[in-house]
Enzyme design. Structure first.
Site, PDB file in Angstrom:
ATOM      1  N   HIS A  26       0.782   6.146  -2.431  1.00 16.95           N
ATOM      2  CA  HIS A  26      -0.186   5.053  -2.320  1.00 16.95           C
ATOM      3  C   HIS A  26      -0.767   4.915  -3.726  1.00 16.95           C
ATOM      4  O   HIS A  26      -1.380   5.850  -4.212  1.00 16.95           O
ATOM      5  CB  HIS A  26      -1.300   5.512  -1.377  1.00 16.95           C
ATOM      6  CG  HIS A  26      -1.576   4.635  -0.219  1.00 16.95           C
ATOM      7  ND1 HIS A  26      -0.722   4.560   0.852  1.00 16.95           N
ATOM      8  CD2 HIS A  26      -2.624   3.808   0.072  1.00 16.95           C
ATOM      9  CE1 HIS A  26      -1.256   3.725   1.757  1.00 16.95           C
ATOM     10  NE2 HIS A  26      -2.405   3.247   1.292  1.00 16.95           N
ATOM     11  N   ASP A  78       0.822  -1.206   0.000  1.00 16.23           N
ATOM     12  CA  ASP A  78       0.000   0.000   0.000  1.00 16.23           C
ATOM     13  C   ASP A  78       0.854   1.252   0.000  1.00 16.23           C
ATOM     14  O   ASP A  78       0.544   2.233  -0.656  1.00 16.23           O
ATOM     15  CB  ASP A  78      -0.952   0.006   1.211  1.00 16.23           C
ATOM     16  CG  ASP A  78      -0.214  -0.085   2.544  1.00 16.23           C
ATOM     17  OD1 ASP A  78       0.892  -0.648   2.574  1.00 16.23           O
ATOM     18  OD2 ASP A  78      -0.749   0.402   3.556  1.00 16.23           O
ATOM     19  N   ASP A  83      -6.042  -2.785  -2.665  1.00 18.84           N
ATOM     20  CA  ASP A  83      -5.233  -1.820  -3.413  1.00 18.84           C
ATOM     21  C   ASP A  83      -4.687  -2.465  -4.688  1.00 18.84           C
ATOM     22  O   ASP A  83      -4.718  -1.873  -5.772  1.00 18.84           O
ATOM     23  CB  ASP A  83      -4.055  -1.317  -2.557  1.00 18.84           C
ATOM     24  CG  ASP A  83      -4.483  -0.748  -1.211  1.00 18.84           C
ATOM     25  OD1 ASP A  83      -5.414  -1.317  -0.597  1.00 18.84           O
ATOM     26  OD2 ASP A  83      -3.887   0.244  -0.765  1.00 18.84           O
ATOM     27  N   TRP A 112     -11.649  -6.449  -1.380  1.00 18.33           N
ATOM     28  CA  TRP A 112     -10.288  -6.811  -0.969  1.00 18.33           C
ATOM     29  C   TRP A 112     -10.069  -8.298  -1.280  1.00 18.33           C
ATOM     30  O   TRP A 112      -9.239  -8.643  -2.120  1.00 18.33           O
ATOM     31  CB  TRP A 112     -10.067  -6.497   0.510  1.00 18.33           C
ATOM     32  CG  TRP A 112      -9.538  -5.102   0.714  1.00 18.33           C
ATOM     33  CD1 TRP A 112      -8.272  -4.754   1.087  1.00 18.33           C
ATOM     34  CD2 TRP A 112     -10.248  -3.858   0.531  1.00 18.33           C
ATOM     35  NE1 TRP A 112      -8.150  -3.382   1.135  1.00 18.33           N
ATOM     36  CE2 TRP A 112      -9.338  -2.806   0.803  1.00 18.33           C
ATOM     37  CE3 TRP A 112     -11.536  -3.522   0.162  1.00 18.33           C
ATOM     38  CZ2 TRP A 112      -9.692  -1.458   0.708  1.00 18.33           C
ATOM     39  CZ3 TRP A 112     -11.892  -2.177   0.070  1.00 18.33           C
ATOM     40  CH2 TRP A 112     -10.979  -1.174   0.338  1.00 18.33           C
ATOM     41  N   ARG A 141       5.379   4.480   6.007  1.00 16.97           N
ATOM     42  CA  ARG A 141       4.974   4.345   7.406  1.00 16.97           C
ATOM     43  C   ARG A 141       5.096   2.874   7.849  1.00 16.97           C
ATOM     44  O   ARG A 141       5.489   2.003   7.068  1.00 16.97           O
ATOM     45  CB  ARG A 141       3.560   4.856   7.606  1.00 16.97           C
ATOM     46  CG  ARG A 141       2.491   4.006   6.938  1.00 16.97           C
ATOM     47  CD  ARG A 141       1.096   4.573   7.247  1.00 16.97           C
ATOM     48  NE  ARG A 141       0.060   3.824   6.558  1.00 16.97           N
ATOM     49  CZ  ARG A 141      -0.917   4.381   5.871  1.00 16.97           C
ATOM     50  NH1 ARG A 141      -0.980   5.695   5.728  1.00 16.97           N
ATOM     51  NH2 ARG A 141      -1.834   3.632   5.298  1.00 16.97           N
ATOM     52  N   ASP A 142       4.741   2.614   9.089  1.00 15.54           N
ATOM     53  CA  ASP A 142       4.873   1.248   9.623  1.00 15.54           C
ATOM     54  C   ASP A 142       3.730   0.380   9.123  1.00 15.54           C
ATOM     55  O   ASP A 142       2.920  -0.114   9.892  1.00 15.54           O
ATOM     56  CB  ASP A 142       4.892   1.291  11.162  1.00 15.54           C
ATOM     57  CG  ASP A 142       3.669   1.998  11.724  1.00 15.54           C
ATOM     58  OD1 ASP A 142       2.809   2.442  10.920  1.00 15.54           O
ATOM     59  OD2 ASP A 142       3.558   2.104  12.953  1.00 15.54           O
ATOM     60  N   GLU A 143       3.663   0.225   7.809  1.00 14.82           N
ATOM     61  CA  GLU A 143       2.594  -0.578   7.226  1.00 14.82           C
ATOM     62  C   GLU A 143       3.174  -1.391   6.067  1.00 14.82           C
ATOM     63  O   GLU A 143       3.504  -2.535   6.225  1.00 14.82           O
ATOM     64  CB  GLU A 143       1.431   0.315   6.791  1.00 14.82           C
ATOM     65  CG  GLU A 143       0.212  -0.501   6.414  1.00 14.82           C
ATOM     66  CD  GLU A 143      -1.101   0.208   6.727  1.00 14.82           C
ATOM     67  OE1 GLU A 143      -1.090   1.295   7.286  1.00 14.82           O
ATOM     68  OE2 GLU A 143      -2.150  -0.383   6.378  1.00 14.82           O
ATOM     69  N   GLU A 163      -2.413   8.933  -0.900  1.00 13.98           N
ATOM     70  CA  GLU A 163      -3.387   7.989  -0.349  1.00 13.98           C
ATOM     71  C   GLU A 163      -4.795   8.589  -0.311  1.00 13.98           C
ATOM     72  O   GLU A 163      -5.775   7.918  -0.557  1.00 13.98           O
ATOM     73  CB  GLU A 163      -2.964   7.622   1.083  1.00 13.98           C
ATOM     74  CG  GLU A 163      -3.933   6.738   1.831  1.00 13.98           C
ATOM     75  CD  GLU A 163      -3.388   6.316   3.192  1.00 13.98           C
ATOM     76  OE1 GLU A 163      -2.568   7.062   3.764  1.00 13.98           O
ATOM     77  OE2 GLU A 163      -3.778   5.236   3.676  1.00 13.98           O
TER      78      GLU A 163
HETATM   79  C1  BGC Z   1      -4.044   0.749   3.908  1.00 16.74           C
HETATM   80  C2  BGC Z   1      -4.868   0.653   2.653  1.00 16.74           C
HETATM   81  C3  BGC Z   1      -5.774  -0.509   2.778  1.00 16.74           C
HETATM   82  C4  BGC Z   1      -6.675  -0.180   3.925  1.00 16.74           C
HETATM   83  C5  BGC Z   1      -7.769  -1.150   4.139  1.00 16.74           C
HETATM   84  C6  BGC Z   1      -4.959   1.006   5.047  1.00 16.74           C
HETATM   85  O1  BGC Z   1      -4.310   1.114   6.234  1.00 16.74           O
HETATM   86  O2  BGC Z   1      -3.060   1.714   3.787  1.00 16.74           O
HETATM   87  O3  BGC Z   1      -4.300   0.986   1.530  1.00 16.74           O
HETATM   88  O4  BGC Z   1      -6.460  -0.880   1.644  1.00 16.74           O
HETATM   89  O5  BGC Z   1      -5.952   0.031   5.108  1.00 16.74           O
HETATM   90  O6  BGC Z   1      -8.642  -0.626   5.018  1.00 16.74           O
END
Ligand code: BGC
Length: 920
Positions: free
Chosen positions: A788, A493, A506, A559, A497-499, A767
């Site tokens: 994003h 995504d 996505d 998703w 950041r911490d993701e 994003e």
């Molecule tokens: C992500 C998204 C993802 C979403 C789903 C977010 O934190 O960055 O891109 O699809 O969560 O809720």
């Protein structure tokens, strides 16, 4: 007789000359080049041999396909003698064209198999002794081993089979092996790890040799998302096997095992999210060469680890058939590796930021990018330079890092004090940034103290889009940069950041655009395996793949549906039937899961009980009911599965899933359509899904289109769609007689719109539509990525509608190209190119001197239907002459303001008199 076609771009499983193929029947593809119209293939012959000499002598001792009457030039399955492990197969192809003229033989190409049986792996997992904790990291272990090669029997060939739980950098005699980074990539390590194969013949030498490896924590035991470290294991481990073939034909194997030694060196911390810390005073010069005295430097024996239930792919498949649960599989790498593809220098001299006791310096690379920097520095031993990375600046001119959440993305470099200066680049981390703030730099840095090194999965560029509006050209650039930065072994995504997770929604919304910009076939083949690995027992596809289980097993509407939409898209764009076949059972289980988990009776309001997904994520002032999205995507997935069943020639399944799709469609209408034919929920996304997925009776379509258009109008020609509705919005408008509205939205520069961020200087896709606005400043820092790709999904409309390069689902991979540009809005020209699996496709139009002038190229062995927009088909000319009689062009019909022609391969120029017909 015209010249014979020339063959080029020979590919095996999408790659040129791949090492480490683990499929039994690899697929071979090639392209034709010819300078005439109508060039096509009518037959082929493939020769495959065990050696170059045999192939040169036409001795196809593995396979001679014979002359096969066929126009198939993609994915021809190898059908020769089964290959063993580590075996190279040389191949070439010749084709016959439309005049039965045979081409010159192609160049020689090859593929080489990987390790196909579990018993081929004799190496042991090895690593260092230190173990960090859920929050605390330990230095990166260095590992080494030496071995001798008899000078009288030197090495003729050497292959390294290598992987890690964690990340590895492998070195031989002081040099890095390969050009890949962040290997072995990210998979669910509880189930699978990929290995890489390298030809290392040139790195070895007669006499003593040294093997070395440095291990990073990576996804295996470093920080992943926001929950801390050690998601899969406690410390990194290496598995490596070096196969040597000597001049006399003898083979020896050097493996990772208890005979290796280890020490800790300069890499004090290496974490994907936090950054890397390197103390150059702790370097061990020569550690990866044979002369190094490891004992004297205190190196100790490595730790060995029990194989975590390793299985090899083929055996694991058997195990899956027999229902025996396998543990971790060792899989040959299927997708492209991560590489450094570009370097970027700062656009301006560093800016001094006053700070006590020394100033910081801020570098601007002018582009929001993903990767790392190379630091050049000279100064006293022990000085530590700290590099912080951010995507934006705050109003006071300092780095905006609030949106990184817990990801520090900070690198530390401590100087060894070299008088000649020092150059350092981290290797086990990556950052998302445009700006670098440097603290502790000794003296004033020169502009070249920092160089940006761009990292991503090395998916070859295939598409370009440009038009007369510079803002849209910047948008296209932002889309491609967003794609590059977020395709890092998995489609993520965001990179900062911490993701940085493989969010399925996505990926699903963006995949079609991605397949224009770059060749993503192998990349998504790999990721589909990640999805399959993450599919739950019940059949759910996850929200994230590899699934970290931060949300759970079920991704919810739009998703989870990635499990069907993504392979279907790869099939459409690359003709990948095998991907569909391989995952067909999983897709069926998924649809079954959706059906079974619906509450009693139609209309399936909450297909997953209490969980109905993320809704139209990040929409603006418009709440589309989650149950509506759920029902719409159930219908869509069922319909796609029916089409997939058709492709796989399973007519009964196709009928069953079409039946299901019809049933859900009916349920949708019953529940959401009022007697007056209006949608009960009338958000833009609700209208878009209903129209795009064909969920309402034809008679109701005009009202729903009207609802959509008036909602856009009421908002001042602005959209309100989130991740789910946005990708289809412009398509729905242009397909339903509202091209002018589609262009009005495209050109809109007030937020929410695609161009708002562009007018604010964005160099990647944000994003959120309102990540930063003039009136409100930054959005909530808790979720505000500036890189994003999801809203970049408009790219597909730019290529397919503005420029007009589209495909025919019945003849996928652009075997039959549908060329229908939709000129409109402010545009006076647009040009797109796509290097398809058949070769380059071009659509290049402009409005000039009272005419619509359109250059078109269709590659050999493909055909096209072209739509020339005109009031007056009689005015259409090709290459300056009346169309009638032009070679390769056949008039089909007049339709919807266009003269429609069938085209043979070749290049053409069409002209038609202006004005253009009013858009429909
Ligand atoms: C992500 C998204 C993802 C979403 C789903 C977010 O934190 O960055 O891109 O699809 O969560 O809720």
């Amino acid at each position: 007789m015209p010249d014979a076609a020339r063959l080029y771009a020979l590919r095996c499983e999408y790659a040129p000359n791949p090492l480490g193929i683990a499929v039994a029947r690899p697929r071979l593809s090639w392209k034709l080049q010819a300078d005439r119209r109508g060039a096509r293939q009518t037959a082929y012959q493939i020769l495959v041999a065990t050696s170059l000499d045999a192939l040169r002598a036409d001795r196809a001792d593995l396979w001679d396909s014979g002359k096969v009457a066929s126009d198939q030039s993609l994915h021809v399955e190898y059908a020769g003698t089964p290959l063993g492990s580590s075996q190279r197969a040389w191949w070439r192809v010749r084709v016959w064209d439309e005049n039965d003229v045979v081409s010159p033989d192609s160049e020689l190409a090859w593929w080489e198999t990987g390790l196909l049986a579990r018993s081929d792996w004799r190496a042991e997992w090895i690593g260092g002794a230190l173990v960090g904790g859920p929050r605390t990291s330990v230095p990166a272990p260095y590992l080494r081993k030496t071995f001798g090669v008899e000078p009288t029997n030197p090495i003729a060939a050497a292959r390294l089979y290598v992987t890690a739980l964690g990340l590895y950098e492998f070195r031989i005699n002081g040099r890095k092996v390969g050009e890949d980074f962040l290997t072995p990539g990210w998979t669910d390590y509880n189930k699978r790890v990929q290995y890489q194969v390298y030809d290392v013949t040139d790195l070895l030498q007669p006499g003593e040799n040294a093997l070395g490896a440095v291990l990073g924590d990576g996804w295996y035991c470093g920080n992943v998302e926001w929950r801390g470290r050690q998601l899969y294991g406690d410390r990194p481990k290496l598995l490596a096997q070096l196969h040597l073939t000597h001049a006399d034909g003898a083979t020896t194997v050097v493996v990772s095992d208890g005979s290796w030694t280890t020490a800790y060196g300069p890499v004090l911390e290496a974490d994907l999210l936090m950054g890397e810390a390197y103390d150059a005073r702790l370097e061990m010069p020569g550690w990866d060469t044979p002369d190094f005295d490891a004992d004297a430097h205190g190196w100790r024996p490595v730790q060995t680890f029990a194989a975590p239930g390793m299985e090899i792919e083929a055996e694991a498949q058997t195990a899956a058939e027999t229902g025996v649960k396998t543990a971790m599989e060792l899989s040959a790498m299927r997708g492209p590796t991560v590489r450094a593809t570009q370097e970027i220098t700062p656009v301006a001299p560093p800016k001094e930021i006053a700070k006590w006791p020394l100033p910081d310096y801020l570098f601007d690379l002018g582009q929001n990018m993903v990767g790392r920097v190379r630091l050049k520095v000279k100064g006293p031993r022990g000085t530590t330079v700290v590099l912080r990375f951010g995507e934006m600046l705050k109003p006071n001119g300092t780095l905006y890092t609030e949106n990184l959440r817990t990801a520090l993305q900070t690198d530390h470099y401590t100087l060894r004090g070299d008088e000649a200066g020092e150059v350092w680049e981290p290797r086990f981390t990556f950052h998302g940034f445009r700006y670098v703030q440097v603290a502790g730099y000794p003296g004033k840095p020169e502009p070249d103290a920092i160089t940006g090194v761009v990292l991503h999965s090395d998916t070859p560029p295939t598409g370009t889009f440009a038009c007369s509006d510079p803002l849209l050209n910047q948008l296209q650039s932002n889309i491609d940069w967003g794609q590059r930065g977020n395709f890092v072994d998995v489609p993520t995504d965001c990179p900062q950041r911490d993701e940085r997770l493989g969010w399925t929604g996505d990926a699903q919304v963006f995949i079609r655009t991605a397949a224009f910009n770059r060749d993503v076939a192998a990349f998504f083949n790999k990721w589909q395996q990640d999805l399959a690995d993450a599919q739950s027992e019940a059949g759910a596809y996850p929200p994230i793949a590899p699934n970290t289980n931060v949300v759970g097993a079920d991704g919810g509407p739009a998703w989870a549906d990635a499990g069907i939409i993504c392979p279907w898209t790869i099939y459409l764009c690359y003709g990948d039937t095998r991907l569909l076949a391989e995952h067909y059972d999983g897709m069926k289980r998924f649809v079954q899961f959706l059906v079974e988990t619906k509450p009693d009776g139609p209309p399936f309001p909450h297909r997953r009980g209490g969980w109905s997904g993320f809704g139209d994520w990040l929409s603006i002032n418009a709440e589309t009911p989650t149950d509506l999205i759920g029902v719409a995507f159930l219908a869509h997935s069922a319909r796609l599965l029916a089409r997939i069943a058709d492709v796989l020639q399973k007519p009964e399944d196709a009928a069953r899933y079409n039946g299901l799709a019809d049933e859900v469609k009916q349920a949708f209408a019953n529940r959401y359509l009022t007697p007056a034919g209006l949608l009960a929920a009338s958000t833009q996304t609700a209208c878009v899904l209903a129209l795009h997925f064909d969920l309402i009776p034809p008679g109701s379509r005009p009202q729903v289109v009207q609802t959509l258009v008036s909602d856009i109008g009421k908002r001042g020609t602005r959209l309100s769609t989130g991740f789910v509705g946005s990708p289809y919005l412009a398509h729905v408008l242009s397909e339903n007689g509202q091209l002018a509205t589609a262009y009005a939205l495209l050109h809109q520069t007030q937020w929410p719109s695609w161009l708002y961020a562009v007018t604010q200087g964005a160099t990647t896709i944000w994003e959120r539509w309102d990540g930063w606005t003039e009136d409100k400043g930054f959005q909530d820092a808790g979720m505000n990525s500036f890189n994003h790709y999801a809203y970049g999904a408009i790219g597909d409309w730019l290529y397919a509608r503005v420029a007009g390069i589209d495909l025919d689902p019945d003849r996928p991979a652009y075997k039959h190209v549908v060329m229908r540009p939709r000129p409109g809005g402010k545009l006076t020209s647009a040009r797109a190119t796509l290097d398809s699996m058949y070769g380059p496709i071009v659509s290049d139009w402009k409005l000039e001197d009272g005419a619509f002038v359109w250059n078109v190229a269709i590659p050999p062995n493909a055909t096209a239907t072209v739509w020339v927009p005109t009031h007056d088909p009689a005015s259409v000319r090709e290459n300056g002459q009346p169309v009638a009689g032009a070679s390769g062009v056949d008039f089909l019909r007049e339709e919807d303001g266009a003269a429609v022609y069938a085209l043979a391969s070749g290049t053409y120029q069409f002209t038609a008199q202006l004005p253009l017909p009013s858009p429909s």
